[in-house]
Design an enzyme around this catalytic site. Structure first.
Site, PDB file in Angstrom:
ATOM      1  N   CYS A  37       0.819  -1.208   0.000  1.00  0.00           N
ATOM      2  CA  CYS A  37       0.000   0.000   0.000  1.00  0.00           C
ATOM      3  C   CYS A  37       0.855   1.261   0.000  1.00  0.00           C
ATOM      4  O   CYS A  37       1.936   1.291   0.572  1.00  0.00           O
ATOM      5  CB  CYS A  37      -0.884   0.003   1.235  1.00  0.00           C
ATOM      6  N   TRP A  56      -2.589  -2.808  -1.670  1.00  0.00           N
ATOM      7  CA  TRP A  56      -2.120  -4.186  -1.894  1.00  0.00           C
ATOM      8  C   TRP A  56      -2.925  -5.003  -0.896  1.00  0.00           C
ATOM      9  O   TRP A  56      -2.710  -4.907   0.317  1.00  0.00           O
ATOM     10  CB  TRP A  56      -0.622  -4.252  -1.643  1.00  0.00           C
ATOM     11  N   ASN A  97      -2.274   2.340   5.761  1.00  0.00           N
ATOM     12  CA  ASN A  97      -1.316   1.264   5.468  1.00  0.00           C
ATOM     13  C   ASN A  97      -1.105   0.494   6.758  1.00  0.00           C
ATOM     14  O   ASN A  97      -1.028   1.107   7.823  1.00  0.00           O
ATOM     15  CB  ASN A  97       0.048   1.831   5.043  1.00  0.00           C
ATOM     16  N   LYS A  99      19.667 -19.281  -6.570  1.00  0.00           N
ATOM     17  CA  LYS A  99      19.855 -17.815  -6.527  1.00  0.00           C
ATOM     18  C   LYS A  99      21.093 -17.431  -7.322  1.00  0.00           C
ATOM     19  O   LYS A  99      21.063 -16.488  -8.112  1.00  0.00           O
ATOM     20  CB  LYS A  99      20.010 -17.306  -5.090  1.00  0.00           C
ATOM     21  N   LYS A 147       8.847 -12.656 -13.721  1.00  0.00           N
ATOM     22  CA  LYS A 147       8.449 -12.748 -12.316  1.00  0.00           C
ATOM     23  C   LYS A 147       7.292 -13.724 -12.117  1.00  0.00           C
ATOM     24  O   LYS A 147       7.271 -14.484 -11.175  1.00  0.00           O
ATOM     25  CB  LYS A 147       8.075 -11.348 -11.799  1.00  0.00           C
TER      26      LYS A 147
END
Ligand code: F6R
Length: 602
Positions: free
Chosen positions: A2, A74, A100, A480, A597
């Site tokens: 948010c 969000w 938020n 990674k 993603k």
């Protein structure tokens, strides 16, 4: 995650707020909204699910207020929808609020307010705030805000406007950032610097429990005791691009450093008096098998869980990559609980795996980061991680919060099935609660990993070896490194080396050994000797005070934690190692080549 923006002054508030919201888009959001007090002294609210462009399409350009607030949401409580978007408004339409954070006692407050005759339009935790303001308003907005925060539990950055007080915006924060930007006869509010950077570089940073009264003429800040605070002016010297990353050079590094906060949020409200509270009504007695389905990093979180489910709960567990699971005619049935793990909640293979399990009668528990995405929508039970949006392609904070959610599940499930006793559950939970500080301690030594990265950056290949749970952490460490540094990396159970791959070990192949398992550390030390004999340069991640491990070339020590929780800490230096190596190689860390993603195709 948010985002908040607020404006009061001489300019058109609507256009300043919309531009500010656009500067917050990089944070990820699912809906957006704006509230103004217009020249007829009415509170106007426009909000919608989806992109800011959708919001712009419903704006009325005649709404020319000089005061307003805006929000990108969000979703955490209540699915993304027009009605759940912020700002939220009081029943009398006089108070408008953006929030938020998470109001943890919102259910309790809602029930109290409903009994008093107030009503609620949304499913959000945030809507209690404007309704409480209406209840407590007695002619002084500052006093009303004080009374409201007295009853709130949780975290918040709040920005309040009211048609009864059209000359001021009230702001308050607790564990969620908020800044006030200073202009000439105008002032700005934001959760993040980029939202206001084009207007001012002079800011006040609000501290926890401080309340700011922001008017066009000035800003007054009070502490929690009601005393005036002499705020220190901060001059921002960031470019817009740096500001979006809050000073970090890449989103990946920012997200690695956000992990302590993400763990705290994922645990928040889920531990009560030494037991787990996940609000799952799984019929535990019916479950005699567990299947775990996920891809990539999420699958490795699943492999950690599978290891513990088998060793501690003694329940048969099948873990597989979703792309394999969907075609393998998996052995699941109506007595199987299938755990589906996905950061995005949209991965096509994982969704197909879920459907395969469901078609065989299995109940589905999903662990995801994105509220109301496709995977949780098709699931029977959901545990949301609270990592916030992950922007870097390489997953970091999502993985750690998936582990936290899985540990909570194992403890809850094992306790309810009467396999784990109360003492064990309570002791693991208190260890979990101490994890954020331990991650912080590791992050404070990140330059050590930068040093390791300088050594390995020119290697063509690297090995990650470990035993038990450490061998699972190796998988994540190697992934990674591969995905962002483009160095080939092989993760291998340490005891397997001599069955073939030892042939690849030379002085040109660095070896990272992970040796956190107290039970297996001596065995791993022998395996380190095997590779040292072949002239490999050795790196090791282990707990402090393991004498023999000092023989490795480079050692990174971890704060102590019980063995089974070690994967949560082990991954942090592995993430940093991959990150610094990729940076030294000049790679595009946040957008590695060939990768996306969210993988919504098979
Ligand atoms: C690696 C990475 C991927 C994802 C995988 C699953 O850093 O991010 O391996 O973990 O693509 O994605 P989700 O969790 O969104 O289903």
């Amino acid at each position: 995650m948010c985002g908040i923006i607020g404006y009061i002054g001489k300019q058109d508030a609507q256009s300043i707020i919309i531009n500010g919201l656009k500067k917050l888009e990089y944070r990820g959001y699912d809906s957006a909204g704006i509230s103004l007090i217009n020249d007829k002294n009415q509170v106007i609210i426009k909000k919608t699910q989806g992109k800011i462009a959708n919001l712009e399409s419903i704006l009325n350009h005649k709404d020319n207020g000089k005061i307003g607030i805006g929000h990108t949401r969000w979703a955490t409580h209540g699915k993304p929808s027009d009605i759940n978007s912020h700002p939220h408004v009081s029943n009398n339409a006089k108070f408008s609020v953006v929030h938020n954070g998470i109001i943890e006692n919102h259910e309790e407050l809602k029930n109290m307010l409903v009994q008093e005759g107030y009503s609620f339009a949304s499913e959000t935790d945030s809507e209690v705030v404007p309704v409480l303001l209406e209840k407590y308003n007695q002619g002084n907005l500052l006093e009303a805000v004080r009374k409201v925060i007295e009853v709130l539990q949780g975290s918040y950055a709040l920005c309040v406007i009211s048609s009864d007080y059209p000359e001021e915006i009230l702001v308050v924060r607790k564990e969620s950032p908020l800044i006030i930007g200073l202009g000439e006869e105008e002032n700005f509010i934001a959760s993040d610097i980029p939202a206001i950077l084009e207007h001012t570089k002079k800011i006040f940073v609000l501290e926890d429990d401080e309340i700011g009264v922001v008017s066009a003429k000035g800003v007054v800040v009070y502490d929690s005791q009601g005393k005036l605070v002499d705020k220190k002016l901060v001059k921002v010297n960031w470019s817009l691009e740096t500001a979006e990353k809050q000073g970090y050079p890449h989103f990946m590094l920012k997200e690695i450093f956000e992990q302590p906060g993400a763990v705290r949020k994922t645990l928040a409200g889920r531990i009560k008096e030494g037991t787990v509270n996940l609000d799952l009504d799984i019929e535990v007695d019916k479950i005699d098998k567990i299947a775990i389905v996920a891809c990539g990093t999420a699958n490795y979180a699943g492999q950690v869980a599978a290891y513990i489910i088998q060793s501690r709960l003694r329940i048969p567990v099948l873990v597989n990559f979703a792309s394999e699971f969907r075609y393998m005619n998996p052995l699941v049935d109506e007595n199987t609980l299938t755990i589906v793990i996905s950061q995005s909640g949209e991965t096509a293979d994982t969704l197909a795996g879920l459907r395969e399990a469901k078609s065989k009668g299995s109940k589905i528990l999903t662990i995801t980061n994105v509220l109301d995405s496709s995977i949780p929508r098709e699931s029977d039970y959901v545990i949301y991680t609270q990592a916030g949006p992950e922007i870097s392609v390489a997953s970091t904070k999502a993985y750690i919060t998936q582990l936290i959610a899985l540990y909570l599940f194992i403890l809850d499930f094992g306790y309810r099935k009467e396999i784990l006793n109360k003492e064990l559950v309570a002791s693991w939970l208190s260890e979990l609660e101490a994890v954020p500080e331990k991650i912080e301690e590791i992050l404070n030594r990140s330059e050590v990993l930068e040093g390791f990265a300088k050594n390995i950056k020119d290697a063509a290949s690297m090995f990650f070896i470990g035993r038990g749970l450490d061998s699972v952490s190796c998988l994540e460490g190697a992934l990674k490194l591969k995905e962002i540094s483009y160095i080939h990396a092989e993760a291998y159970p340490a005891g397997e080396l001599k069955h073939g791959t030892l042939a690849l070990i030379t002085k040109a192949v660095p070896v990272m050994a992970i040796a956190t398992s107290k039970k297996l550390v001596d065995k791993t030390i022998s395996n380190i000797s095997e590779v040292k004999t072949r002239e490999a340069i050795t790196y090791c991640i282990a707990f402090k005070n393991v004498r023999d491990i000092k023989d490795v070339d480079y050692l990174f020590t971890l704060p102590d934690i019980i063995d089974e929780l070690a994967p949560i800490l082990t991954v942090v230096p592995l993430q940093l190692l991959a990150y610094y190596t990729a940076v030294l190689k000049g790679n595009d860390v946040d957008h590695p080549r060939n990768l996306a993603k969210s993988v919504t195709v098979e």
